[in-house]
Design an enzyme around this catalytic site. Structure first.
Site, PDB file in Angstrom:
ATOM      1  N   TYR A   1     -11.998   1.392   0.564  1.00 53.25           N
ATOM      2  CA  TYR A   1     -11.555   2.269   1.653  1.00 53.25           C
ATOM      3  C   TYR A   1     -12.791   2.897   2.280  1.00 53.25           C
ATOM      4  O   TYR A   1     -13.574   3.560   1.590  1.00 53.25           O
ATOM      5  CB  TYR A   1     -10.616   3.350   1.105  1.00 53.25           C
TER       6      TYR A   1
ATOM      7  N   ASP B   1       2.124   2.843   3.266  1.00 52.17           N
ATOM      8  CA  ASP B   1       1.194   3.971   3.091  1.00 52.17           C
ATOM      9  C   ASP B   1       1.937   5.244   2.662  1.00 52.17           C
ATOM     10  O   ASP B   1       1.378   6.343   2.681  1.00 52.17           O
ATOM     11  CB  ASP B   1       0.400   4.210   4.387  1.00 52.17           C
TER      12      ASP B   1
ATOM     13  N   HIS C   1       0.852  -1.201   0.000  1.00 52.36           N
ATOM     14  CA  HIS C   1       0.000   0.000   0.000  1.00 52.36           C
ATOM     15  C   HIS C   1       0.881   1.241   0.000  1.00 52.36           C
ATOM     16  O   HIS C   1       1.450   1.640   1.014  1.00 52.36           O
ATOM     17  CB  HIS C   1      -0.943   0.039   1.202  1.00 52.36           C
ATOM     18  N   CYS C   2       0.999   1.842  -1.173  1.00 51.81           N
ATOM     19  CA  CYS C   2       1.765   3.084  -1.300  1.00 51.81           C
ATOM     20  C   CYS C   2       1.231   3.812  -2.528  1.00 51.81           C
ATOM     21  O   CYS C   2       0.417   3.269  -3.280  1.00 51.81           O
ATOM     22  CB  CYS C   2       3.255   2.791  -1.431  1.00 51.81           C
ATOM     23  N   HIS C   3       1.653   5.054  -2.684  1.00 50.94           N
ATOM     24  CA  HIS C   3       1.116   5.889  -3.756  1.00 50.94           C
ATOM     25  C   HIS C   3       2.245   6.587  -4.513  1.00 50.94           C
ATOM     26  O   HIS C   3       3.349   6.742  -3.979  1.00 50.94           O
ATOM     27  CB  HIS C   3       0.211   6.990  -3.178  1.00 50.94           C
TER      28      HIS C   3
ATOM     29  N   ARG D   1     -14.568  12.525   3.257  1.00 52.57           N
ATOM     30  CA  ARG D   1     -13.701  13.698   3.128  1.00 52.57           C
ATOM     31  C   ARG D   1     -12.828  13.614   1.873  1.00 52.57           C
ATOM     32  O   ARG D   1     -12.184  14.589   1.486  1.00 52.57           O
ATOM     33  CB  ARG D   1     -12.845  13.879   4.386  1.00 52.57           C
TER      34      ARG D   1
ATOM     35  N   HIS E   1      -6.495  -0.351   5.501  1.00 51.20           N
ATOM     36  CA  HIS E   1      -6.290   0.111   6.892  1.00 51.20           C
ATOM     37  C   HIS E   1      -7.270  -0.540   7.873  1.00 51.20           C
ATOM     38  O   HIS E   1      -7.814   0.133   8.765  1.00 51.20           O
ATOM     39  CB  HIS E   1      -6.405   1.633   6.966  1.00 51.20           C
TER      40      HIS E   1
ATOM     41  N   ASN F   1      -2.444  13.472   3.772  1.00 52.69           N
ATOM     42  CA  ASN F   1      -3.411  14.006   4.746  1.00 52.69           C
ATOM     43  C   ASN F   1      -3.004  13.800   6.195  1.00 52.69           C
ATOM     44  O   ASN F   1      -3.846  13.864   7.082  1.00 52.69           O
ATOM     45  CB  ASN F   1      -4.813  13.413   4.522  1.00 52.69           C
TER      46      ASN F   1
ATOM     47  N   ARG G   1     -10.108   0.467  -7.078  1.00 50.53           N
ATOM     48  CA  ARG G   1     -10.377   0.918  -5.707  1.00 50.53           C
ATOM     49  C   ARG G   1     -11.729   1.626  -5.663  1.00 50.53           C
ATOM     50  O   ARG G   1     -12.008   2.493  -6.497  1.00 50.53           O
ATOM     51  CB  ARG G   1      -9.288   1.889  -5.283  1.00 50.53           C
TER      52      ARG G   1
HETATM   53  C1  0GY Z   1      -4.373   6.468   2.200  1.00 52.48           C
HETATM   54  C2  0GY Z   1      -5.279   7.298   2.961  1.00 52.48           C
HETATM   55  C3  0GY Z   1      -5.815   8.487   2.604  1.00 52.48           C
HETATM   56  C4  0GY Z   1      -5.925   8.995   1.288  1.00 52.48           C
HETATM   57  C5  0GY Z   1      -6.209   8.302   0.187  1.00 52.48           C
HETATM   58  O1  0GY Z   1      -6.843   8.088  -2.009  1.00 52.48           O
HETATM   59  C6  0GY Z   1      -6.539   8.883  -1.124  1.00 52.48           C
HETATM   60  O2  0GY Z   1      -6.519  10.096  -1.294  1.00 52.48           O
HETATM   61  O3  0GY Z   1      -6.243   6.983   0.235  1.00 52.48           O
HETATM   62  C7  0GY Z   1      -6.437   9.236   3.690  1.00 52.48           C
HETATM   63  O4  0GY Z   1      -6.541  10.474   3.562  1.00 52.48           O
HETATM   64  O5  0GY Z   1      -6.846   8.635   4.709  1.00 52.48           O
HETATM   65  O6  0GY Z   1      -4.395   5.270   2.352  1.00 52.48           O
HETATM   66  O7  0GY Z   1      -3.611   6.956   1.390  1.00 52.48           O
END
Ligand code: 0GY
Length: 291
Positions: free
Chosen positions: A153, A246, A27-29, A126, A177, A251, A120
């Protein structure tokens, strides 16, 4: 627009715990860079750029081998930054995309060829405007044809209402999570018991034991209150759990975690070598690298 959240730590500490060879950060971006991959107009936050080169360098520094890159809401359904990262990863990254119902079969096939293995669905208010359940079900039926799965999520208070929908999904469902439990309530609270019961009843439901930095009240470096929750899931469902950093922790407002601390938590979540191998290698390889 300027970034409106804290930047990731550029210099994490080297972890004391050495992951087994082949470990996956599931889980990473990647974010941007914005001049090449602009953020989505409909986004709810603007992140700091977190390009693929930084992600791959972090992977190597932490002693990890592969990444599962999850499309974040700040890029909407524009998966170009994700696809670029996958295509230049040398096969060491797979992806989870966000798609609209209007996505064409050819676009889905192109995502698949790039290394996308799922979509996803996001219910966090939010982060996104609500998508009708019927739309999500339509997308779900299409992606099953590709052998993909679904990542969801949501926040703990949504779970009871979401259960019928989650059970209706026609493929594996990975929960981000741990469904965001309120850690102050403890593992025996009915809310977390409901999540454990859902996983017990539905063998298609998996969980990421991630998000210590965003769920914990006790905080770094140990994130002690997170451990019993993750430990409960790893012990009960050793072949349906995934671990990830993560990174770059979008955020976060309380603090920016040291990714070395997050790696050091792994043996507390998964004490035995068998559990570590399942969590870090066997489970993500089965889900993301079976072809
Ligand atoms: C995460 C959590 C958050 C954000 C996102 O897609 C997203 O913008 O997942 C969060 O703000 O809780 O896992 O990256």
């Amino acid at each position: 627009m300027d970034a409106d959240y804290m930047p990731f730590k550029p210099d994490p500490t080297r972890p004391r715990y050495a992951p087994p060879a082949g470990a996956v950060d599931a889980h990473c971006h990647v974010f941007g860079p914005a001049d090449r991959f602009p953020y989505a107009p409909e986004r709810k936050y603007t992140p700091c750029d977190a390009p693929k080169e930084k992600l791959f360098a972090l992977r190597d520094f932490l002693g990890l081998s592969r990444n599962v890159i999850v499309q974040a809401t700040c890029h909407g359904a524009d998966n170009r930054a994700l696809v670029d990262a996958l295509q230049t990863s040398g096969g060491l990254a797979r992806g989870i995309a966000t798609v609209k119902a209007s996505v064409s079969d050819a676009e889905l096939r192109a995502l698949d060829a790039a290394g996308v293995r799922g979509v996803r669905f996001n219910f966090v208010k939010r982060l996104v405007d609500a998508t009708p359940r019927e739309t999500y079900l339509t997308i779900a039926r299409r992606i099953v044809e590709l052998g993909w799965h679904i990542v969801v999520y949501f926040e703990a208070q949504e779970l009871a209402e979401l259960v019928p929908f989650l059970n209706a999904l026609p493929t594996i469902v990975v929960v981000d999570h741990m469904g965001r439990p309120d850690l102050a309530k403890g593992v025996d609270h009915p809310d977390f018991r409901r999540f454990v019961a859902l996983m017990a009843e539905n063998p298609r439901i998996w969980s990421k034991v991630t998000g210590a930095e965003r769920l914990s009240n006790s905080g770094p470096p140990g994130y002690d209150d997170f451990v019993p929750f993750a430990r409960t899931l790893v012990r009960a469902f050793p072949d349906r759990v995934l671990w990830g950093t993560d990174w770059p922790h979008p955020n976060m407002t309380s603090h920016m975690p040291d990714d070395g601390d997050l790696v050091n938590m792994i043996p507390r979540i998964a004490p035995s070598l068998d559990e570590q191998r399942a969590l870090l290698i066997d489970n993500p390889m089965r889900l993301y690298w079976s072809r």
